[in-house]
Scaffold this active site. Structure first.
Site, PDB file in Angstrom:
ATOM      1  N   THR A  95      -5.864  -6.610  11.045  1.00 12.88           N
ATOM      2  CA  THR A  95      -6.034  -5.399  10.236  1.00 12.88           C
ATOM      3  C   THR A  95      -5.418  -4.166  10.903  1.00 12.88           C
ATOM      4  O   THR A  95      -4.727  -3.390  10.243  1.00 12.88           O
ATOM      5  CB  THR A  95      -7.549  -5.166   9.991  1.00 12.88           C
ATOM      6  OG1 THR A  95      -8.088  -6.334   9.371  1.00 12.88           O
ATOM      7  CG2 THR A  95      -7.780  -3.964   9.098  1.00 12.88           C
ATOM      8  N   PHE A 109     -15.591   5.051   7.013  1.00 15.54           N
ATOM      9  CA  PHE A 109     -14.180   5.316   6.688  1.00 15.54           C
ATOM     10  C   PHE A 109     -13.855   5.105   5.205  1.00 15.54           C
ATOM     11  O   PHE A 109     -12.719   5.317   4.789  1.00 15.54           O
ATOM     12  CB  PHE A 109     -13.251   4.462   7.567  1.00 15.54           C
ATOM     13  CG  PHE A 109     -13.438   2.972   7.412  1.00 15.54           C
ATOM     14  CD1 PHE A 109     -12.893   2.286   6.336  1.00 15.54           C
ATOM     15  CD2 PHE A 109     -14.157   2.248   8.358  1.00 15.54           C
ATOM     16  CE1 PHE A 109     -13.053   0.918   6.192  1.00 15.54           C
ATOM     17  CE2 PHE A 109     -14.326   0.877   8.232  1.00 15.54           C
ATOM     18  CZ  PHE A 109     -13.776   0.216   7.146  1.00 15.54           C
ATOM     19  N   ASN A 111      -2.012   0.364   6.863  1.00  9.50           N
ATOM     20  CA  ASN A 111      -1.555  -0.909   7.434  1.00  9.50           C
ATOM     21  C   ASN A 111      -0.709  -1.738   6.476  1.00  9.50           C
ATOM     22  O   ASN A 111      -0.774  -2.959   6.468  1.00  9.50           O
ATOM     23  CB  ASN A 111      -2.748  -1.701   7.992  1.00  9.50           C
ATOM     24  CG  ASN A 111      -3.767  -2.033   6.929  1.00  9.50           C
ATOM     25  OD1 ASN A 111      -3.614  -1.629   5.775  1.00  9.50           O
ATOM     26  ND2 ASN A 111      -4.784  -2.772   7.284  1.00  9.50           N
ATOM     27  N   GLU A 116      -9.271 -11.627  -7.176  1.00  4.08           N
ATOM     28  CA  GLU A 116      -8.401 -10.447  -7.084  1.00  4.08           C
ATOM     29  C   GLU A 116      -7.239 -10.536  -8.078  1.00  4.08           C
ATOM     30  O   GLU A 116      -6.874  -9.538  -8.708  1.00  4.08           O
ATOM     31  CB  GLU A 116      -7.891 -10.290  -5.640  1.00  4.08           C
ATOM     32  CG  GLU A 116      -9.026  -9.904  -4.694  1.00  4.08           C
ATOM     33  CD  GLU A 116      -8.632  -9.851  -3.222  1.00  4.08           C
ATOM     34  OE1 GLU A 116      -7.468 -10.181  -2.876  1.00  4.08           O
ATOM     35  OE2 GLU A 116      -9.500  -9.463  -2.411  1.00  4.08           O
ATOM     36  N   LYS A 132       0.822  -1.205   0.000  1.00  8.32           N
ATOM     37  CA  LYS A 132       0.000   0.000   0.000  1.00  8.32           C
ATOM     38  C   LYS A 132       0.867   1.270   0.000  1.00  8.32           C
ATOM     39  O   LYS A 132       2.069   1.212   0.278  1.00  8.32           O
ATOM     40  CB  LYS A 132      -0.907  -0.022   1.243  1.00  8.32           C
ATOM     41  CG  LYS A 132      -1.926  -1.172   1.246  1.00  8.32           C
ATOM     42  CD  LYS A 132      -2.877  -1.021   2.428  1.00  8.32           C
ATOM     43  CE  LYS A 132      -3.948  -2.104   2.430  1.00  8.32           C
ATOM     44  NZ  LYS A 132      -4.966  -1.849   3.465  1.00  8.32           N
ATOM     45  N   HIS A 144      -2.092  -5.317   1.691  1.00  6.12           N
ATOM     46  CA  HIS A 144      -3.341  -6.070   1.505  1.00  6.12           C
ATOM     47  C   HIS A 144      -2.972  -7.494   1.118  1.00  6.12           C
ATOM     48  O   HIS A 144      -2.034  -7.706   0.348  1.00  6.12           O
ATOM     49  CB  HIS A 144      -4.190  -5.474   0.377  1.00  6.12           C
ATOM     50  CG  HIS A 144      -5.250  -6.434  -0.102  1.00  6.12           C
ATOM     51  ND1 HIS A 144      -6.456  -6.585   0.536  1.00  6.12           N
ATOM     52  CD2 HIS A 144      -5.241  -7.359  -1.114  1.00  6.12           C
ATOM     53  CE1 HIS A 144      -7.165  -7.541  -0.076  1.00  6.12           C
ATOM     54  NE2 HIS A 144      -6.444  -8.023  -1.073  1.00  6.12           N
ATOM     55  N   TYR A 164     -12.819  -3.212  -2.734  1.00  9.78           N
ATOM     56  CA  TYR A 164     -13.313  -3.019  -1.372  1.00  9.78           C
ATOM     57  C   TYR A 164     -14.838  -2.886  -1.345  1.00  9.78           C
ATOM     58  O   TYR A 164     -15.386  -2.155  -0.511  1.00  9.78           O
ATOM     59  CB  TYR A 164     -12.640  -1.796  -0.732  1.00  9.78           C
ATOM     60  CG  TYR A 164     -11.200  -2.022  -0.303  1.00  9.78           C
ATOM     61  CD1 TYR A 164     -10.813  -3.182   0.380  1.00  9.78           C
ATOM     62  CD2 TYR A 164     -10.222  -1.059  -0.543  1.00  9.78           C
ATOM     63  CE1 TYR A 164      -9.498  -3.384   0.793  1.00  9.78           C
ATOM     64  CE2 TYR A 164      -8.906  -1.255  -0.123  1.00  9.78           C
ATOM     65  CZ  TYR A 164      -8.547  -2.409   0.538  1.00  9.78           C
ATOM     66  OH  TYR A 164      -7.245  -2.602   0.957  1.00  9.78           O
TER      67      TYR A 164
HETATM   68  N1  UDP Z   1      -9.902  -0.272   7.242  1.00 11.39           N
HETATM   69  C1  UDP Z   1      -9.973   0.918   7.946  1.00 11.39           C
HETATM   70  N2  UDP Z   1     -10.724   0.951   9.110  1.00 11.39           N
HETATM   71  C2  UDP Z   1     -11.399  -0.127   9.578  1.00 11.39           C
HETATM   72  C3  UDP Z   1     -11.337  -1.337   8.845  1.00 11.39           C
HETATM   73  C4  UDP Z   1     -10.592  -1.382   7.683  1.00 11.39           C
HETATM   74  O1  UDP Z   1      -9.371   1.919   7.554  1.00 11.39           O
HETATM   75  O2  UDP Z   1     -12.057  -0.045  10.623  1.00 11.39           O
HETATM   76  C5  UDP Z   1      -9.100  -0.337   6.005  1.00 11.39           C
HETATM   77  C6  UDP Z   1      -7.736  -0.977   6.226  1.00 11.39           C
HETATM   78  O3  UDP Z   1      -6.796  -0.310   5.399  1.00 11.39           O
HETATM   79  C7  UDP Z   1      -7.986  -2.403   5.770  1.00 11.39           C
HETATM   80  C8  UDP Z   1      -8.941  -2.183   4.601  1.00 11.39           C
HETATM   81  O4  UDP Z   1      -9.792  -1.121   5.043  1.00 11.39           O
HETATM   82  O5  UDP Z   1      -6.791  -3.048   5.372  1.00 11.39           O
HETATM   83  C9  UDP Z   1      -9.765  -3.409   4.234  1.00 11.39           C
HETATM   84  O6  UDP Z   1     -10.456  -3.859   5.375  1.00 11.39           O
HETATM   85  P1  UDP Z   1     -10.615  -5.406   5.696  1.00 11.39           P
HETATM   86  O7  UDP Z   1     -11.648  -5.526   6.767  1.00 11.39           O
HETATM   87  O8  UDP Z   1     -10.834  -6.169   4.427  1.00 11.39           O
HETATM   88  O9  UDP Z   1      -9.199  -5.770   6.384  1.00 11.39           O
HETATM   89  P2  UDP Z   1      -7.927  -6.588   5.829  1.00 11.39           P
HETATM   90  O10 UDP Z   1      -8.450  -7.742   5.022  1.00 11.39           O
HETATM   91  O11 UDP Z   1      -7.081  -5.631   5.012  1.00 11.39           O
HETATM   92  O12 UDP Z   1      -7.195  -7.039   7.072  1.00 11.39           O
HETATM   93 MG    MG Z   2      -9.798  -7.713   3.445  1.00 12.48          MG
END
Ligand code: UDP
Ligand code: MG
Length: 153
Positions: free
Chosen positions: A91, A57, A112, A126, A9, A115, A49
């Site tokens: 996450t 958010f 974070n 994907e 990212k 991905h 997403y």
């Molecule tokens: N994200 C965020 N706030 C939240 C949850 C998710 O900003 O409360 C962002 C974060 O960058 C995350 C992305 O949205 O990596 C996708 O969310 P997901 O729940 O799919 O988490 P991941 O699979 O990346 O762990």
């Molecule tokens: Mg995810």
């Protein structure tokens, strides 16, 4: 063997962590089968997403993911989807276990680092969303016999 889809990212690009994150995946024994830099668009992020579009958010997430170009890759290995999800950690980087990529390199829930696909089905979707078939390379990893037992191949 299984393949999974990764995005390094904008937080990784801006913080100079591309090499560190890549090294983690390579040291683990995962094979890079595709890699490119790309500027993500709102259209592709709304697909990628889709499960988060209604979240408050989401506009911030869009801005964050389009802040710089990103690095897209496909990693291959036995049980690659699960292995990589374990390597990246939870996450929110502040809650991710030390030793995981997010746990070691980040302080944010949004910024974070990485991905990674969360299931085999999503990995296939994907990979096809972000790569053309000819951008994914099928080559023999010479270290394979030292990385896996014969019955794991
Ligand atoms: N994200 C965020 N706030 C939240 C949850 C998710 O900003 O409360 C962002 C974060 O960058 C995350 C992305 O949205 O990596 C996708 O969310 P997901 O729940 O799919 O988490 P991941 O699979 O990346 O762990
Ligand atoms: Mg995810």
């Amino acid at each position: 063997m299984e393949q999974t889809f990764i995005i390094l990212k904008p937080s990784t690009i801006q913080r100079g962590l591309v090499g560190d994150v890549l090294t983690r995946f390579q040291r683990k024994g995962l094979q890079i089968t595709a890699m490119k830099m790309a500027q993500l668009t709102e259209a592709i992020l709304r697909e990628h997403y889709a499960h988060l579009i209604e979240k408050p958010f989401f506009p911030d997430l869009l801005r964050s993911m389009m802040a710089t170009p990103v690095i897209l890759m496909v990693l291959k290995g036995k049980d690659a989807v699960e292995v990589v999800r374990q390597m990246i950690g939870s996450t929110n980087c502040r809650k991710a276990a030390p030793g995981t990529i997010r746990g070691d390199f980040g302080m944010s829930g949004q910024e974070n680092i990485v991905h990674a696909s969360d299931s085999i089905d999503n990995a296939i979707i994907e990979i096809n969303r972000f790569f053309k078939p000819e951008e994914i390379y099928d080559y023999d990893l010479l270290l394979k016999p030292a990385t896996y037992a014969p019955d794991e191949l």
